[in-house]
Design a protein around this motif. Structure first.
Motif, PDB file in Angstrom:
ATOM      1  N   GLY A 194       0.809  -1.218   0.000  1.00  0.00           N
ATOM      2  CA  GLY A 194       0.000   0.000   0.000  1.00  0.00           C
ATOM      3  C   GLY A 194       0.838   1.263   0.000  1.00  0.00           C
ATOM      4  N   GLU A 195       1.915   1.261  -0.752  1.00  0.00           N
ATOM      5  CA  GLU A 195       2.772   2.449  -0.819  1.00  0.00           C
ATOM      6  C   GLU A 195       1.979   3.625  -1.398  1.00  0.00           C
ATOM      7  OE1 GLU A 195       5.950   2.776   0.168  1.00  0.00           O
ATOM      8  OE2 GLU A 195       6.155   0.673   0.837  1.00  0.00           O
ATOM      9  N   SER A 196       2.061   4.759  -0.741  1.00  0.00           N
ATOM     10  CA  SER A 196       1.229   5.892  -1.155  1.00  0.00           C
ATOM     11  C   SER A 196       1.653   6.433  -2.520  1.00  0.00           C
ATOM     12  CB  SER A 196       1.309   7.000  -0.115  1.00  0.00           C
ATOM     13  OG  SER A 196       2.640   7.478  -0.035  1.00  0.00           O
ATOM     14  N   TRP A 197       2.938   6.346  -2.834  1.00  0.00           N
ATOM     15  CA  TRP A 197       3.432   6.967  -4.065  1.00  0.00           C
ATOM     16  C   TRP A 197       2.959   6.268  -5.338  1.00  0.00           C
ATOM     17  CZ3 TRP A 197       6.164   2.955  -6.043  1.00  0.00           C
ATOM     18  CH2 TRP A 197       6.816   2.092  -5.138  1.00  0.00           C
ATOM     19  N   ILE A 198       2.560   4.982  -5.209  1.00  0.00           N
ATOM     20  CA  ILE A 198       2.250   4.250  -6.447  1.00  0.00           C
ATOM     21  C   ILE A 198       1.066   4.873  -7.191  1.00  0.00           C
ATOM     22  CG2 ILE A 198       0.768   2.508  -5.358  1.00  0.00           C
ATOM     23  CD1 ILE A 198       3.385   1.777  -8.096  1.00  0.00           C
ATOM     24  N   LYS A 204      22.262   6.802  -3.881  1.00  0.00           N
ATOM     25  CA  LYS A 204      22.817   7.049  -5.217  1.00  0.00           C
ATOM     26  C   LYS A 204      22.009   8.108  -5.983  1.00  0.00           C
ATOM     27  CE  LYS A 204      24.105   2.136  -5.409  1.00  0.00           C
ATOM     28  NZ  LYS A 204      25.540   2.145  -5.052  1.00  0.00           N
ATOM     29  N   LEU A 205      20.760   8.326  -5.540  1.00  0.00           N
ATOM     30  CA  LEU A 205      19.883   9.302  -6.208  1.00  0.00           C
ATOM     31  C   LEU A 205      19.820  10.628  -5.477  1.00  0.00           C
ATOM     32  CD1 LEU A 205      16.692   7.079  -6.761  1.00  0.00           C
ATOM     33  CD2 LEU A 205      18.633   7.343  -8.317  1.00  0.00           C
ATOM     34  N   GLU A 206      19.958  10.523  -4.146  1.00  0.00           N
ATOM     35  CA  GLU A 206      19.611  11.657  -3.289  1.00  0.00           C
ATOM     36  C   GLU A 206      20.522  12.849  -3.540  1.00  0.00           C
ATOM     37  OE1 GLU A 206      16.913  11.316  -2.136  1.00  0.00           O
ATOM     38  OE2 GLU A 206      16.606  11.940  -0.075  1.00  0.00           O
ATOM     39  N   HIS A 207      19.864  13.990  -3.709  1.00  0.00           N
ATOM     40  CA  HIS A 207      20.589  15.233  -3.943  1.00  0.00           C
ATOM     41  C   HIS A 207      19.541  16.321  -3.875  1.00  0.00           C
ATOM     42  CE1 HIS A 207      24.202  17.341  -5.433  1.00  0.00           C
ATOM     43  NE2 HIS A 207      23.327  18.204  -5.913  1.00  0.00           N
ATOM     44  N   PRO A 208      19.884  17.517  -3.439  1.00  0.00           N
ATOM     45  CA  PRO A 208      18.893  18.593  -3.478  1.00  0.00           C
ATOM     46  C   PRO A 208      18.333  18.734  -4.892  1.00  0.00           C
ATOM     47  CG  PRO A 208      20.815  19.288  -2.239  1.00  0.00           C
ATOM     48  CD  PRO A 208      21.148  17.947  -2.832  1.00  0.00           C
ATOM     49  N   VAL A 209      17.048  18.891  -4.977  1.00  0.00           N
ATOM     50  CA  VAL A 209      16.391  18.961  -6.282  1.00  0.00           C
ATOM     51  C   VAL A 209      16.164  20.412  -6.675  1.00  0.00           C
ATOM     52  CG1 VAL A 209      14.259  18.446  -7.521  1.00  0.00           C
ATOM     53  CG2 VAL A 209      15.334  16.700  -6.085  1.00  0.00           C
ATOM     54  N   ILE A 220       4.928   1.530 -11.933  1.00  0.00           N
ATOM     55  CA  ILE A 220       6.255   2.058 -12.220  1.00  0.00           C
ATOM     56  C   ILE A 220       6.768   1.338 -13.462  1.00  0.00           C
ATOM     57  CG2 ILE A 220       8.616   2.254 -11.337  1.00  0.00           C
ATOM     58  CD1 ILE A 220       6.518   3.981  -9.845  1.00  0.00           C
ATOM     59  N   SER A 221       7.245   2.103 -14.417  1.00  0.00           N
ATOM     60  CA  SER A 221       7.679   1.513 -15.686  1.00  0.00           C
ATOM     61  C   SER A 221       9.034   0.838 -15.559  1.00  0.00           C
ATOM     62  CB  SER A 221       7.760   2.610 -16.742  1.00  0.00           C
ATOM     63  OG  SER A 221       8.409   2.146 -17.900  1.00  0.00           O
ATOM     64  N   SER A 222       9.213  -0.174 -16.376  1.00  0.00           N
ATOM     65  CA  SER A 222      10.533  -0.831 -16.456  1.00  0.00           C
ATOM     66  C   SER A 222      11.579   0.124 -17.005  1.00  0.00           C
ATOM     67  CB  SER A 222      10.453  -2.070 -17.345  1.00  0.00           C
ATOM     68  OG  SER A 222      10.315  -1.704 -18.698  1.00  0.00           O
ATOM     69  N   GLU A 223      11.118   1.231 -17.603  1.00  0.00           N
ATOM     70  CA  GLU A 223      12.073   2.190 -18.165  1.00  0.00           C
ATOM     71  C   GLU A 223      12.691   3.090 -17.098  1.00  0.00           C
ATOM     72  OE1 GLU A 223      10.184   4.540 -21.172  1.00  0.00           O
ATOM     73  OE2 GLU A 223       9.699   2.833 -22.441  1.00  0.00           O
ATOM     74  N   TRP A 224      12.130   3.109 -15.908  1.00  0.00           N
ATOM     75  CA  TRP A 224      12.487   4.168 -14.973  1.00  0.00           C
ATOM     76  C   TRP A 224      13.651   3.791 -14.047  1.00  0.00           C
ATOM     77  CZ3 TRP A 224       6.757   5.675 -13.437  1.00  0.00           C
ATOM     78  CH2 TRP A 224       6.119   6.185 -14.574  1.00  0.00           C
ATOM     79  N   GLU A 225      14.034   4.760 -13.207  1.00  0.00           N
ATOM     80  CA  GLU A 225      15.292   4.642 -12.459  1.00  0.00           C
ATOM     81  C   GLU A 225      15.340   3.430 -11.519  1.00  0.00           C
ATOM     82  OE1 GLU A 225      16.023   8.407 -10.484  1.00  0.00           O
ATOM     83  OE2 GLU A 225      15.793   9.531 -12.343  1.00  0.00           O
ATOM     84  N   TYR A 226      14.237   3.155 -10.841  1.00  0.00           N
ATOM     85  CA  TYR A 226      14.286   2.069  -9.853  1.00  0.00           C
ATOM     86  C   TYR A 226      14.392   0.706 -10.515  1.00  0.00           C
ATOM     87  CZ  TYR A 226      13.730   5.016  -5.771  1.00  0.00           C
ATOM     88  OH  TYR A 226      13.964   5.930  -4.781  1.00  0.00           O
ATOM     89  N   GLY A 264      12.047   9.179 -10.903  1.00  0.00           N
ATOM     90  CA  GLY A 264      12.779   8.796  -9.697  1.00  0.00           C
ATOM     91  C   GLY A 264      11.923   8.656  -8.450  1.00  0.00           C
ATOM     92  N   ILE A 265      10.629   8.622  -8.613  1.00  0.00           N
ATOM     93  CA  ILE A 265       9.674   8.375  -7.509  1.00  0.00           C
ATOM     94  C   ILE A 265       9.914   9.321  -6.338  1.00  0.00           C
ATOM     95  CG2 ILE A 265       8.421   6.566  -6.264  1.00  0.00           C
ATOM     96  CD1 ILE A 265       9.720   4.439  -7.845  1.00  0.00           C
ATOM     97  N   LEU A 266      10.183  10.558  -6.626  1.00  0.00           N
ATOM     98  CA  LEU A 266      10.254  11.578  -5.571  1.00  0.00           C
ATOM     99  C   LEU A 266       8.883  12.236  -5.473  1.00  0.00           C
ATOM    100  CD1 LEU A 266      12.049  13.195  -3.550  1.00  0.00           C
ATOM    101  CD2 LEU A 266      12.387  14.855  -5.406  1.00  0.00           C
ATOM    102  N   GLN A 267       8.216  12.013  -4.360  1.00  0.00           N
ATOM    103  CA  GLN A 267       6.869  12.552  -4.167  1.00  0.00           C
ATOM    104  C   GLN A 267       6.774  13.153  -2.779  1.00  0.00           C
ATOM    105  OE1 GLN A 267       4.386  12.994  -6.180  1.00  0.00           O
ATOM    106  NE2 GLN A 267       4.933  11.710  -7.971  1.00  0.00           N
ATOM    107  N   ASP A 268       6.270  14.351  -2.710  1.00  0.00           N
ATOM    108  CA  ASP A 268       6.105  15.045  -1.434  1.00  0.00           C
ATOM    109  C   ASP A 268       7.434  15.058  -0.669  1.00  0.00           C
ATOM    110  OD1 ASP A 268       3.393  15.255  -2.148  1.00  0.00           O
ATOM    111  OD2 ASP A 268       2.944  13.327  -1.218  1.00  0.00           O
TER     112      ASP A 268
END
Lengths: 569, 569
Positions: free
Chosen positions: B161-165, B250-255, B172-178, B224-228
């Motif tokens: 039940g992940e809220s971001w989905i 590996k992803l985290e950085h100020p946006v 989440i597409s197979s094309e994406w970062e995760y 990159g599934i960054l939400q809220d």
């Protein structure tokens, strides 16, 4: 002999030349074929084809050059006599038999192919004063200009609750005797009133052979609305059109069972054919129905499918009493195929012509080039490519309603569909899905008959599509029944010859004659359980779509047709 | 200059050569384009294209010749630098502007196109010891080999039940970062652990330009599934694979918001491009999304559709609070298109490629010959034939799911269909039904957005399909909305240039820059009420079928796929 005449199939024989023989004459849409058959065993000794001089008259009337309206299709009855004059002697010559060996002759014909005549059988178009009148000529089966009349016939029959309409799947075709007759009345009343007879061509040519008017049980039932000994009543006819009330009189005549002797060959007809005067002539028949005895399908359970541009299915059910309650047949007629049994006729309005439509419009230059290089037709090429895949590998299911559904649903306003398309779908896969859809359509008909109590144990295929072995195997797998093949390439003419043998007294009845003279390749294709299991899955999908789109779940196909019609207004 | 380099579009200008300019660089699948744009009014002064030396690496790894598995698609990041080295100077030359006039540069990129690097930005594939390792290279957007990982990502997200989905249409597409990152971990763990960064190519090339690592709000959100402000949590990651728990690092950085200044051009990058050291570089962007400002679509209500083999729709909704509850979008991202607004992205997985599939496989030799004779493409010929009919005259309706449904239904296991076929159906009629089906698919997306509270007042089309005026008019009629056209044939590069101008401080924000520099042919096509009324009828049929076959009324399309899969086992 005309250059159009062709002599074909001069068989060798192991019997003596003195064996008794019969002649079957098959009247098709564009030509007539005569076949000489040995009475003892049905051996086909020789045949000849004569092409009608006037063919199917669709654009202009030959006598005047006047244009015909759309959807008309006429014929000149003298072309039928020419078949007797040319093809019969040529077939005898090809067979190497003497006229004295011939003991009978019989015909089969396209139907409903119908003409107006005087009481002596003279076609109105042969009266000088009517040579220029299109309505004086034979209306060929494919004359489709009586649809408005057919619509009224059907609406009124349902409104009045006429009992006979159920025997025809709830729908009288525009091709049949009543619709064409009503068109004659309403478009050329003078000719209608002058016509003392409105007679099927099969009965008319038999009359020409014998000098005796007869009517056969097959066309009377399937095309002439004769049910339980009666035709539509006067109240019904006058409600259609007050002047139509005398139509019954133009049809009414004692009906002869199939295989009966219509009479003896007249002197004049003996002159045309070169056959001995007085030999037996059997009553008329219809090409599809006469195929049944030609493939020994004279008892219940063996369905015969004549597969070409469309498919016609005929099968006998048990005789006596009332017919089985099978919805959506083209016709159910007592003695309509074999005397004493209920004859069931069903059909698929589009089969080979769906495959032809796809090949004509949707085959790429690459396919054309490959077919040419390999010396194949496009049908052969696509069939070969399709056959290389296992069932279900295309991921497709299609509905075979490109020209409507003739049986079970009896709805000519349906249309076709293909589902499951992807960017990887290849042409041969769509082609295969179309082949399969017609097999599924046949299975729906078979299951409807069985559900109504008409068992189907075996499927006999005849007609041009039997050349496609992949298609035949597909039908065996889909139907989970053996598929047998007609043994003769000219099964209708053989069937007519079988009837002639019965009329000549060589056999006691048609089943006996068919048993000796009919020809069958039994169980040429047996169902494969593994493939059949996959086809069961696809058939289940077909059936769900069939019922959804065909029985009101979603009337989109009708609405699309209405939207289309709206754009024309 | 490489022979692959092309100089195009040298515009004449009414302003002086000393006007301030910016460079937009659009990184496509096979080439990169640099466009020189005047800051004041967006005039496109010159552009140049450089084709990647290694293109899309799909069969063998150039460094070793080793074969790649199916569904792989890699790129060599040095090809991206070559675009800076070659296309940028060539575009300046074509524009006739001096380097001193350039005040900024910005890029847009395909996405998700992602690569593993060290903490200093060095791609792993540029380390000698990893030149032979496929996983060391850029995974191009069309790398589809991470589907098993994507499946697990989705199953687990729903199970937990992940809220971001829900922000991604449940998928989440197979094309994406995760998905691509998890594939890296599971297939080459050494490289996964060596990778200190997993970074979008758009951010990486911006890093190369500036020497400063940044991450942009668009890819961080959509890919990159960054939400809220948060990414999937450690519990979730370790449930996917215990070793995946460090992936966030590996992803985290100020946006950075779109239009922000990533940094100044480094001396090295100034050497590559010929631009002055220190000019502003905007943060990275995505080709589809950056098209929005290029067509002035920076406020709510103006949907932009980038129409090619597939269609990507982007539209801004009101900012602040929670996003509208629109089911089945590809992604909903705060500031994903324009800072401060919720950006909605939807898509149709097959559009132009459906038309291409039909033309490639199902066009007859007659059509090929006629097209050749008239100097038309098959698309032009079929479109012309189709346009000669009024709407609805073909009697057809199609489902545009040949490669699944990306938005609203979000179901890639659906497939296409054509209903209403008759023996009179002609190829151009099927072609038109396919064109229409994609317009209906767009209308479903538009209506879903509106039902969720995201108003759509206008439709702006960009991309290759806009050349088909009949198709554009069809969309206007079906959508009952004006269709405007992108004014620039290189709208993504123009959008990147607009961001560069903002980063350079020439405008206070992207909407202001887009207002001055964006280019639009407003209301190029207006809906015709009479045609729209007929299309409403057809759309109603499409929608009924869409829901029946797409929402479980009849799962035949899924079952056909399962039957097909069964034949392969």
């Amino acid at each position: 002999m005309s250059t159009a005449d062709k002599i074909v199939n001069a068989h060798t024989s192991t019997r003596t030349a003195a064996d008794a023989c019969v002649v079957g004459v098959d009247y098709g849409t564009l030509s007539g074929r005569a076949l000489v058959v040995r009475v003892a065993d049905g051996a086909e000794l020789g045949s000849a084809v004569h092409e009608y001089r006037n063919g199917s008259i669709e654009r202009t009337l030959p006598a005047t050059g006047a244009a015909l309206p759309p959807d008309w299709a006429l014929q000149d009855p003298d072309d039928y006599r020419d078949v007797l004059r040319r093809a019969v002697p040529a077939a005898l010559a090809a067979a190497g038999v003497t006229p004295a060996q011939i003991v009978g002759i019989g015909v089969d014909f396209t139907a409903c192919t119908v003409l107006p005549t005087l009481a002596d059988g003279t076609p109105l178009c042969e009266l000088t004063e009517y040579r220029d009148r299109p309505h004086a000529y034979v209306k060929l089966w494919k004359h489709h200009a009586a649809q408005p009349q057919a619509d009224r016939i059907n609406e009124l029959a349902h409104a009045r609750g006429e009992s006979w309409i159920g025997r025809y799947g709830g729908r009288i075709s525009s091709e049949w005797e009543y619709a064409k007759g009503l068109q004659l009345l309403e478009e050329d009343p003078e000719l209608y009133h002058r016509a003392e007879r409105w007679i099927e061509a099969t009965d008319w040519i038999t009359w020409q052979l014998t000098g005796v008017e007869t009517r056969n049980a097959c066309t009377a039932g399937y095309k002439g609305i004769l049910q339980d000994g009666a035709r539509p009543g006067d109240d019904y006819l006058s409600a259609l059109n007050p002047d139509f009330v005398d139509f019954t009189a133009k049809l009414e005549h004692p009906v002869s069972p199939l295989g009966a002797r219509a009479g003896g060959l007249t002197k004049e007809a003996a002159g045309w054919t070169g056959l001995p005067e007085g030999v037996a002539v059997s009553v008329g028949n219809v090409d599809a129905h006469v195929t049944a005895p030609a493939v020994k399908a004279t008892g219940p359970g063996r369905m015969v499918a004549i597969m070409g541009t469309s498919t016609c299915h005929v099968v006998n059910g048990p005789g006596g009493g009332a017919p089985a309650d099978v919805a959506g047949m083209c016709g159910v007629v007592d003695g309509g195929i074999v005397a004493g049994l209920w004859g069931y006729e069903a059909g698929q309005s589009g089969v080979g012509d769906i495959f032809a439509w796809f090949v004509r419009g949707f085959a790429s230059p690459e396919l054309h080039a490959e077919a040419a290089e390999r010396g194949l037709s496009l049908h052969e090429l696509l069939t070969g490519q399709a056959a290389a895949q296992p069932p279900g590998a295309h991921g497709l299911v299609a509905l075979d309603w490109h020209s409507g559904n003739r049986s079970v649903l009896v709805d000519h306003h349906l249309s076709g569909a293909v589902l499951g398309l992807t960017l990887a779908t290849e042409p041969h896969e769509v082609y295969r899905a179309l082949l399969e859809s017609t097999a599924f359509g046949t299975r729906v008909i078979v299951e409807a008959l069985e559900a109504g109590g008409v068992g189907i144990t075996e499927f006999v295929a005849a007609g041009g599509l039997t050349r496609n072995s992949f298609l035949m195997q597909l039908y065996a797998d889909v139907l989970r029944r053996p598929v047998s093949l007609a043994g003769s390439a000219q099964a209708p003419a053989l069937g007519a010859a079988i009837h002639a043998a019965v009329a000549a007294g060589a056999y006691p009845d048609v089943p006996a004659a068919a048993g000796a003279m009919g020809s069958l390749v039994p169980e040429a294709f047996l169902p494969d359980p593994a493939r059949a299991a996959v086809y069961d899955l696809l058939f289940a999908e077909y059936l769900t779509l069939h019922d959804h789109f065909g029985r009101g779940g979603n009337d989109v196909l009708h609405r699309l047709r209405e939207i289309k019609a709206g754009t024309r207004r």
